[in-house]
Design a protein around this motif. Sequence first.
Motif, PDB file in Angstrom:
ATOM      1  N   UNK A 241       0.661  -1.279   0.011  1.00  0.00           N
ATOM      2  CA  UNK A 241      -0.129   0.198   0.252  1.00  0.00           C
ATOM      3  C   UNK A 241       0.987   1.249  -0.102  1.00  0.00           C
ATOM      4  N   UNK A 242       1.961   1.172   0.912  1.00  0.00           N
ATOM      5  CA  UNK A 242       2.874   2.281   0.762  1.00  0.00           C
ATOM      6  C   UNK A 242       3.495   2.724  -0.556  1.00  0.00           C
ATOM      7  N   UNK A 243       3.618   1.629  -1.300  1.00  0.00           N
ATOM      8  CA  UNK A 243       4.243   1.637  -2.443  1.00  0.00           C
ATOM      9  C   UNK A 243       3.468   2.121  -3.547  1.00  0.00           C
ATOM     10  N   UNK A 244       2.531   1.748  -3.723  1.00  0.00           N
ATOM     11  CA  UNK A 244       1.352   2.139  -4.435  1.00  0.00           C
ATOM     12  C   UNK A 244       0.904   3.379  -4.270  1.00  0.00           C
ATOM     13  N   UNK A 245       0.644   3.898  -2.992  1.00  0.00           N
ATOM     14  CA  UNK A 245       0.133   5.149  -2.853  1.00  0.00           C
ATOM     15  C   UNK A 245       1.210   6.275  -2.420  1.00  0.00           C
ATOM     16  N   UNK A 246       2.260   6.143  -1.945  1.00  0.00           N
ATOM     17  CA  UNK A 246       3.366   7.077  -1.643  1.00  0.00           C
ATOM     18  C   UNK A 246       4.505   6.865  -2.681  1.00  0.00           C
ATOM     19  N   UNK A 247       4.985   5.846  -3.055  1.00  0.00           N
ATOM     20  CA  UNK A 247       6.250   5.687  -3.930  1.00  0.00           C
ATOM     21  C   UNK A 247       5.748   5.656  -5.642  1.00  0.00           C
ATOM     22  N   UNK A 248       4.785   5.020  -5.780  1.00  0.00           N
ATOM     23  CA  UNK A 248       4.516   4.657  -7.034  1.00  0.00           C
ATOM     24  C   UNK A 248       3.545   5.986  -7.876  1.00  0.00           C
ATOM     25  N   UNK A 249       2.361   6.033  -7.158  1.00  0.00           N
ATOM     26  CA  UNK A 249       1.378   6.908  -7.550  1.00  0.00           C
ATOM     27  C   UNK A 249       1.452   8.285  -7.288  1.00  0.00           C
ATOM     28  N   UNK A 250       2.279   9.229  -8.215  1.00  0.00           N
ATOM     29  CA  UNK A 250       2.473  10.504  -7.637  1.00  0.00           C
ATOM     30  C   UNK A 250       1.142  11.350  -7.257  1.00  0.00           C
ATOM     31  N   UNK A 251       0.048  11.328  -8.182  1.00  0.00           N
ATOM     32  CA  UNK A 251      -0.963  11.985  -7.881  1.00  0.00           C
ATOM     33  C   UNK A 251      -1.777  11.354  -6.541  1.00  0.00           C
ATOM     34  N   UNK A 252      -2.053  10.030  -6.416  1.00  0.00           N
ATOM     35  CA  UNK A 252      -2.750   9.499  -5.191  1.00  0.00           C
ATOM     36  C   UNK A 252      -1.811   9.615  -4.218  1.00  0.00           C
ATOM     37  N   UNK A 253      -0.472   9.530  -4.263  1.00  0.00           N
ATOM     38  CA  UNK A 253       0.370   9.745  -3.011  1.00  0.00           C
ATOM     39  C   UNK A 253       0.521  11.325  -2.607  1.00  0.00           C
ATOM     40  N   UNK A 254       0.702  12.219  -3.500  1.00  0.00           N
ATOM     41  CA  UNK A 254       0.520  13.466  -2.919  1.00  0.00           C
ATOM     42  C   UNK A 254      -0.793  13.950  -2.226  1.00  0.00           C
ATOM     43  N   UNK A 255      -1.844  13.652  -2.816  1.00  0.00           N
ATOM     44  CA  UNK A 255      -3.011  13.803  -1.999  1.00  0.00           C
ATOM     45  C   UNK A 255      -3.215  13.488  -0.716  1.00  0.00           C
ATOM     46  N   UNK A 256      -2.347  12.404  -0.379  1.00  0.00           N
ATOM     47  CA  UNK A 256      -2.595  12.077   1.048  1.00  0.00           C
ATOM     48  C   UNK A 256      -1.556  12.588   1.971  1.00  0.00           C
ATOM     49  N   UNK A 257      -0.595  13.359   1.292  1.00  0.00           N
ATOM     50  CA  UNK A 257       0.312  13.955   2.314  1.00  0.00           C
ATOM     51  C   UNK A 257      -0.254  15.100   2.993  1.00  0.00           C
ATOM     52  N   UNK A 258       0.036  15.009   4.486  1.00  0.00           N
ATOM     53  CA  UNK A 258      -0.419  15.908   5.405  1.00  0.00           C
ATOM     54  C   UNK A 258      -1.825  15.010   6.326  1.00  0.00           C
ATOM     55  N   UNK A 259      -1.842  13.868   5.933  1.00  0.00           N
ATOM     56  CA  UNK A 259      -2.836  12.826   6.501  1.00  0.00           C
ATOM     57  C   UNK A 259      -2.291  11.944   7.281  1.00  0.00           C
ATOM     58  N   UNK A 260      -3.038  11.502   8.470  1.00  0.00           N
ATOM     59  CA  UNK A 260      -2.761  10.130   9.405  1.00  0.00           C
ATOM     60  C   UNK A 260      -3.951   9.363   8.886  1.00  0.00           C
ATOM     61  N   UNK A 261      -3.252   8.072   8.093  1.00  0.00           N
ATOM     62  CA  UNK A 261      -4.215   7.307   7.475  1.00  0.00           C
ATOM     63  C   UNK A 261      -3.953   5.913   8.292  1.00  0.00           C
ATOM     64  N   UNK A 262      -5.124   5.439   8.668  1.00  0.00           N
ATOM     65  CA  UNK A 262      -5.436   3.998   9.117  1.00  0.00           C
ATOM     66  C   UNK A 262      -5.712   3.021   8.187  1.00  0.00           C
ATOM     67  N   UNK A 263      -5.054   1.751   8.519  1.00  0.00           N
ATOM     68  CA  UNK A 263      -5.170   0.842   7.501  1.00  0.00           C
ATOM     69  C   UNK A 263      -5.324  -0.561   8.362  1.00  0.00           C
ATOM     70  N   UNK A 264      -6.508  -1.216   7.788  1.00  0.00           N
ATOM     71  CA  UNK A 264      -6.855  -2.526   8.380  1.00  0.00           C
ATOM     72  C   UNK A 264      -7.549  -3.296   7.325  1.00  0.00           C
ATOM     73  N   UNK A 265      -7.446  -4.623   7.743  1.00  0.00           N
ATOM     74  CA  UNK A 265      -8.364  -5.654   6.800  1.00  0.00           C
ATOM     75  C   UNK A 265      -9.886  -5.378   6.910  1.00  0.00           C
TER      76      UNK A 265
END
Length: 265
Positions: A241-265
């Motif tokens: 998830x970190x790879x897809x949303x922070x490393x790989x996806x420039x648009x998706x990743x950038x839109x999440x910066x400034x947030x505290x994201x919870x992840x769970x199944x």
Amino acid sequence: MTPSTTQFIAFFGATGGCTNACLVHTLNAGFHATALARTPSKLTDMLLAQGLDQSTIDSRLTIVKGDISDIAAIKSVITNNTNNTIASQIISGIGGTPQMRMSLTRPVTIDNPEICATATKNIVQVLQEIYASTTQHSKPSITVISTTGVSDVKEDVPFGFQTLYHVVLADPHKDKKEMERLVTENTGAEGVFSGALIIRPSLLMGDHNVKGGQGWEKLRVGQEEEPAVGYTIHRADVGQWVFEKAVKAADGGESLFGQKVTLTN
């Protein structure tokens, strides 16, 4: 984001499950990276066991020997041993090893109870020193892996786990909370980071094996105000998830910066 031969991503805690999985995906996708490791051969062996070949590791990854207390080693990771290039992103999954002790109120501690805060302070110090020595620099973003159970805004731990998180794991979580504070206060126009993404996964299960997860797209994602509440999550899924949303996806990743994201199944 298209892989570049001039840009690279700096990894701290790369022998840990979530961060190691993220590094595997990063290298497989053609990105260049640096990583800090107390025992470089251990990291190399972990990557080989994940299916990466030696030529890929040699051409795309620079491993710096040292630990998070070694300022010179941290600088080498962030600059890739150059004078004018700084990592475009920093991914940190630093954490300690849990240890039991004879205490009814605080039965679990970690081998280095301030490791997350210390790591963050040292990364900040290195970046401040780099910026002081040159006027031409770009600030990296930072993504850190924290934990649920540290929010002051809304409960993000299911009722059945609240004693575990707020009593048993109180000491390790105190360190995570301080890490989050340091990241937040050092981000922005006056800080050392261009942006910050704080990941709060639920209780981590499994190891770093990228083939062992349940699938990152199946994860439930929340924010501090409306957290995704659940019991467990696989380390490999967090890493992807970190790879897809922070490393790989420039648009998706950038839109999440400034947030505290919870992840769970």
